[in-house]
Design an enzyme around this catalytic site. Structure first.
Site, PDB file in Angstrom:
ATOM      1  N   CYS A  77     -17.630   6.668  38.607  1.00 53.54           N
ATOM      2  CA  CYS A  77     -17.879   8.043  39.061  1.00 53.54           C
ATOM      3  C   CYS A  77     -17.167   9.047  38.157  1.00 53.54           C
ATOM      4  O   CYS A  77     -17.714  10.113  37.833  1.00 53.54           O
ATOM      5  CB  CYS A  77     -17.398   8.239  40.493  1.00 53.54           C
ATOM      6  SG  CYS A  77     -18.210   7.149  41.662  1.00 53.54           S
TER       7      CYS A  77
HETATM    8  C1  BEZ Z   1     -16.945   3.216  40.509  1.00 48.05           C
HETATM    9  O1  BEZ Z   1     -17.218   4.394  40.566  1.00 48.05           O
HETATM   10  O2  BEZ Z   1     -16.447   2.731  39.507  1.00 48.05           O
HETATM   11  C2  BEZ Z   1     -17.270   2.279  41.647  1.00 48.05           C
HETATM   12  C3  BEZ Z   1     -17.262   2.740  42.942  1.00 48.05           C
HETATM   13  C4  BEZ Z   1     -17.525   1.859  43.978  1.00 48.05           C
HETATM   14  C5  BEZ Z   1     -17.810   0.517  43.698  1.00 48.05           C
HETATM   15  C6  BEZ Z   1     -17.854   0.087  42.386  1.00 48.05           C
HETATM   16  C7  BEZ Z   1     -17.576   0.958  41.350  1.00 48.05           C
END
Ligand code: BEZ
Length: 250
Positions: A77
């Site tokens: 994110c």
């Molecule tokens: C991420 O943004 O890296 C992420 C968020 C939730 C689960 C897996 C990855």
């Protein structure tokens, strides 16, 4: 008497009910409930990093990209919001507003923005990010990931992205799992395709890029195409002898 699954299925189409909450996850691949292409986005109020907004007011009369993220301070994110900040100029030039969403609260978003900007030097997160601590907005916008949960067992948003037209209707949606980050070049490419198809009776073929020829929609006769596309068009010779693959530059 309990409602049957079949009735849930029908109701989801008639009333556009999000049945994620009522159907077992084994049925979800068959049934795609919730906000989808052609639907008008719900009219709702949201807290954002730039104050309270009304979604219809925010989105009306311009193109808008609504994009959700599983959570603040998560690796993928952080890279995605940084890329969105980097590409904001591209979207601005095309008259497209950006509106992010992550369920955490505004204070958390504001702290997280410092990380995002540090990770993407020279880029400011100039677009608002909605918060949705009660998970009400993600349900209304069909942005729930059925598999990802936070430490309290609450569903997290998927990586959903809706491109909304000036008429408040969803024109295109991406739905990615938490483990796959989105490609912003693809987002720019599809914005260009949507905007061209809203101006001309064209469609964009496989692997089309801005600047490439588009195809003329099948409903347009050759005579109409001559009037609509004075720059001309090229018809491909095909074994069927049917002249339906016509390329033009728009
Ligand atoms: C991420 O943004 O890296 C992420 C968020 C939730 C689960 C897996 C990855």
């Amino acid at each position: 008497m309990p409602r049957s699954l079949h009735a849930d299925y029908l109701l989801s189409f008639i009333f556009n009910i999000n049945t994620h909450a009522t159907l077992s996850s084994s049925l979800l691949p068959i049934i795609m409930p919730g906000l989808t292409i052609g639907d008008t986005i719900p009219d709702l109020e949201a807290e954002t990093t730039q104050g309270k907004i009304n979604l219809h007011h925010f989105c009306s009369n311009s193109w808008t990209i609504l994009f959700s993220h599983p959570g603040d301070f998560t690796p993928v994110c952080t890279t995605e919001l940084g890329k969105m900040a980097e590409y904001a100029k591209e979207f601005n030039q095309r008259g497209v507003k950006l509106l992010g969403l992550s369920c955490d609260d505004i204070q958390s978003h504001n702290e997280w923005i410092k990380d995002i900007e540090a990770f993407t030097p020279g880029c400011k997160v100039s677009y608002p990010i909605m918060s949705d601590p009660k998970r009400e907005i993600i349900k209304k916008l069909n942005m729930v990931d059925p598999d990802e949960k936070d430490s309290s067992g609450n569903n997290l948003p998927s990586r959903a992205l809706h491109i909304v037209g000036p008429d408040l209707q969803v024109k295109l949606s991406f739905l990615y799992p938490a483990t796959t980050g989105r490609n912003m070049d693809e987002v720019v490419r599809v914005v260009e395709s949507l905007q061209k198809a809203s101006k001309f009776k064209i469609a964009t073929p496989a692997n089309w890029k801005p600047g490439d020829p588009a195809v003329i929609q099948p409903s347009v006769t050759d005579q109409q195409a001559k009037d609509m596309f004075p720059q001309g068009f090229e018809t491909k010779d095909l074994p069927s002898g049917k002249n339906y693959l016509r390329f033009t530059k728009v």
